[in-house]
Design a protein around this motif. Structure first.
Motif, short mmCIF file in Angstrom:
data_model
loop_
_atom_site.label_atom_id
_atom_site.label_comp_id
_atom_site.label_asym_id
_atom_site.label_seq_id
_atom_site.Cartn_x
_atom_site.Cartn_y
_atom_site.Cartn_z
N MET A 1 0.84 -1.19 0.00
CA MET A 1 0.00 0.00 0.00
C MET A 1 0.88 1.25 0.00
SD MET A 1 -2.70 1.39 2.90
CE MET A 1 -3.97 0.18 2.54
N LYS A 2 0.54 2.20 -0.86
CA LYS A 2 1.26 3.46 -0.87
C LYS A 2 0.94 4.24 0.39
CE LYS A 2 2.03 7.72 -3.45
NZ LYS A 2 1.69 8.54 -4.64
N LYS A 3 1.94 4.87 0.96
CA LYS A 3 1.75 5.68 2.16
C LYS A 3 1.87 7.15 1.83
CE LYS A 3 3.67 2.26 5.43
NZ LYS A 3 2.58 2.17 6.41
N MET A 4 1.03 7.95 2.46
CA MET A 4 1.14 9.40 2.36
C MET A 4 2.14 9.86 3.41
SD MET A 4 -0.69 10.43 -0.16
CE MET A 4 -0.96 12.18 0.08
N ARG A 5 3.08 10.70 2.99
CA ARG A 5 4.18 11.10 3.85
C ARG A 5 3.83 12.41 4.57
NH1 ARG A 5 8.12 10.91 -1.22
NH2 ARG A 5 6.27 12.09 -1.92
N ILE A 6 3.94 12.38 5.88
CA ILE A 6 3.54 13.49 6.73
C ILE A 6 4.76 14.27 7.19
CG2 ILE A 6 2.14 14.17 8.71
CD1 ILE A 6 0.63 12.41 6.71
N GLY A 7 4.65 15.58 7.17
CA GLY A 7 5.63 16.45 7.80
C GLY A 7 4.97 17.16 8.96
N VAL A 8 5.48 16.95 10.15
CA VAL A 8 4.85 17.50 11.37
C VAL A 8 5.55 18.79 11.78
CG1 VAL A 8 4.31 17.09 13.79
CG2 VAL A 8 4.18 15.20 12.15
N ILE A 9 4.79 19.84 11.93
CA ILE A 9 5.31 21.11 12.43
C ILE A 9 4.69 21.36 13.80
CG2 ILE A 9 5.50 23.59 12.08
CD1 ILE A 9 5.37 23.11 9.09
N GLY A 10 5.53 21.32 14.84
CA GLY A 10 5.06 21.46 16.21
C GLY A 10 5.22 20.15 16.96
N CYS A 11 6.19 20.10 17.86
CA CYS A 11 6.48 18.86 18.60
C CYS A 11 6.22 19.04 20.09
CB CYS A 11 7.93 18.43 18.36
SG CYS A 11 8.31 18.10 16.63
N GLY A 12 5.14 19.74 20.42
CA GLY A 12 4.82 20.04 21.80
C GLY A 12 3.98 18.98 22.47
N ASN A 13 3.14 19.42 23.41
CA ASN A 13 2.46 18.53 24.34
C ASN A 13 1.58 17.49 23.67
OD1 ASN A 13 2.44 18.23 27.22
ND2 ASN A 13 0.28 18.78 27.21
N ILE A 14 0.89 17.85 22.58
CA ILE A 14 -0.07 16.95 21.94
C ILE A 14 0.58 16.08 20.87
CG2 ILE A 14 -0.75 18.57 20.12
CD1 ILE A 14 -3.09 16.20 22.09
N SER A 15 1.84 16.35 20.55
CA SER A 15 2.43 15.69 19.37
C SER A 15 2.67 14.20 19.56
CB SER A 15 3.74 16.37 18.98
OG SER A 15 4.73 16.19 19.98
N ASP A 16 2.91 13.76 20.78
CA ASP A 16 3.26 12.35 21.00
C ASP A 16 2.23 11.39 20.43
OD1 ASP A 16 5.78 12.21 22.08
OD2 ASP A 16 5.13 12.35 24.16
N ILE A 17 0.95 11.64 20.70
CA ILE A 17 -0.08 10.70 20.24
C ILE A 17 -0.20 10.73 18.73
CG2 ILE A 17 -1.97 12.36 20.53
CD1 ILE A 17 -2.02 8.51 21.16
N TYR A 18 0.02 11.88 18.11
CA TYR A 18 0.03 11.95 16.66
C TYR A 18 1.19 11.15 16.08
CZ TYR A 18 -3.60 15.54 15.97
OH TYR A 18 -4.79 16.23 15.90
N PHE A 19 2.40 11.37 16.63
CA PHE A 19 3.56 10.62 16.16
C PHE A 19 3.33 9.11 16.31
CE2 PHE A 19 6.22 14.55 16.89
CZ PHE A 19 6.66 14.66 15.59
N LYS A 20 2.85 8.71 17.46
CA LYS A 20 2.64 7.28 17.72
C LYS A 20 1.66 6.68 16.72
CE LYS A 20 0.78 4.06 21.13
NZ LYS A 20 0.09 3.93 22.46
N ASN A 21 0.51 7.31 16.55
CA ASN A 21 -0.53 6.75 15.69
C ASN A 21 -0.17 6.81 14.20
OD1 ASN A 21 -2.10 6.06 17.87
ND2 ASN A 21 -3.39 7.88 17.76
N LEU A 22 0.42 7.92 13.78
CA LEU A 22 0.73 8.07 12.35
C LEU A 22 1.89 7.19 11.92
CD1 LEU A 22 0.25 11.93 12.00
CD2 LEU A 22 -1.26 10.14 11.12
#
Length: 365
Positions: A1-22
């Motif tokens: 499956m092709k993956k869409m590549r994410i660039g995250v701007i902002g590595c603060g308090n809420i970022s952990d769950i986004y990084f983990k799930n994505l």
């Protein structure tokens, strides 16, 4: 499956769950790069989650290996970062609110449409197993035709658990714009767009003290926006909803969201979460019954809106956590606050489509 590549701007308090799930929960996404004003913080996130590239914002926006920019900066940064990302030809998904003003949010939605790009916005909790099950129950007619609704959120402020909470009491935030999006997005996803609002607002305290055990514990800061807001929303389908959000309550016993229909009542779970519990009361019965969540993503699935958008980018179609809905929700929230200042009804100028529900109960993005 092709993956869409994410660039995250902002590595603060809420970022952990986004990084983990994505990086682990969805097959369709991967995180290619990350950035933060504090580059050391970005490096730590990259090391923790195996992110290949740590870049400045300029570098990330110019990176040809980034398809979607995930903007999880603080609210005052949402507009500028989103606009720059769209101008760089990137699809955008941003933490709520879409922007701190309705005018800026309108500009972002228009810019994305002009450039043929997708723009999405949190919250995506309405895509969780709990609220998707509620959506199915509501659409099935289990409580008949919806007539009214209530939504209530209250606690005694993020200074009890956030290491740097002062920005949540500045103009453009507060409980209505920080927490209100979860509740109003849930209502719009269930009931469709609104047509008018009114409200009242106050602040119980002029100053707050950080009590969370962190380096800033004991610091005081001013309250610059209302910390207790009560609003009423009239939806286009005729439903009237009351919405209260507060950082001034020590506790309460009010359900998070209830929808009252001609044949019963549906009690929904906390829309800041993805699971249950769900309860319903049918006409002629005296006690609420619990209904199990029948859709996936009942755990903390922040990022499911990004994954759904990624799927639509690859396959075509309308994603669910759309910028147009976030714009409409923002105008509702700001309208309630404006009504509190002017003591007048506010007629809404924006609208949106009710987002499609997940059709497949076994969906895995």
């Amino acid at each position: 499956m092709k993956k869409m590549r994410i660039g995250v701007i902002g590595c603060g308090n809420i970022s952990d769950i986004y990084f983990k799930n994505l990086t682990t929960a969805f097959d369709i996404t991967c995180v290619q790069a990350c950035s933060d004003l504090d580059m050391e913080r970005a490096k730590k996130s990259a090391e923790k989650y195996g992110i290949p590239q740590v870049q400045t914002v300029d570098e990330l926006l110019a990176n040809p290996e980034v398809d979607i920019v995930l903007n999880i900066t603080i609210p005052v940064g949402h507009y500028e970062v989103c606009k720059r990302a769209l101008e760089a030809g990137k699809h955008v998904y941003v933490e709520k609110p879409l922007s701190v003003t309705v005018e800026q949010a309108k500009e972002l939605v228009a810019l994305a449409e002009e450039k043929g790009l997708y723009i999405g916005c949190a919250p995506d909790t309405f895509l969780g197993g709990g609220l998707q099950t509620c959506r199915e129950m509501l659409d099935s007619g289990i409580i008949g035709k919806p007539v009214a609704a209530t939504a209530f959120f209250g606690h005694h402020g993020p200074e009890r658990f956030h290491p740097d909470p002062s920005f949540l009491y500045k103009e453009g935030t507060g409980p209505m714009l920080d927490i209100g999006p979860y509740f109003v997005t849930a209502l719009v996803s269930m009931l469709g767009p609104a047509k008018s609002v009114c409200g009242m607002a106050a602040s119980g305290f002029e100053e707050r003290t950080i009590t969370f055990d962190c380096p800033k514990k004991g610091e005081k800061f001013p309250v610059e926006t209302p910390s207790h807001v009560a609003g009423m929303i009239t939806f286009k389908n005729g439903v009237v909803a009351t919405v209260t959000t507060s950082f001034d309550t020590w506790g309460h016993g009010i359900p998070f969201i209830e929808v009252y229909g001609t044949k019963g009542t549906l009690r929904m779970p906390n829309p800041d979460t993805f699971g249950g519990p769900i309860f319903y009361l049918k006409e002629g019965e005296n006690e609420f019954k619990e209904a199990p969540a029948s859709y996936p993503y009942s755990e903390n699935s922040r990022g499911v809106g990004v994954a759904d958008m990624a799927k639509c980018i690859l396959e075509g179609g309308a994603h669910k956590a759309q910028g147009k809905m976030a714009l409409h929700v923002l105008e509702i929230l700001k309208g309630v606050l404006e009504s509190g200042k002017t003591q007048t009804y506010v007629e809404l100028q924006t609208t949106c489509e009710r987002p499609e529900a997940f059709e497949d109960k076994n969906i895995h993005l």
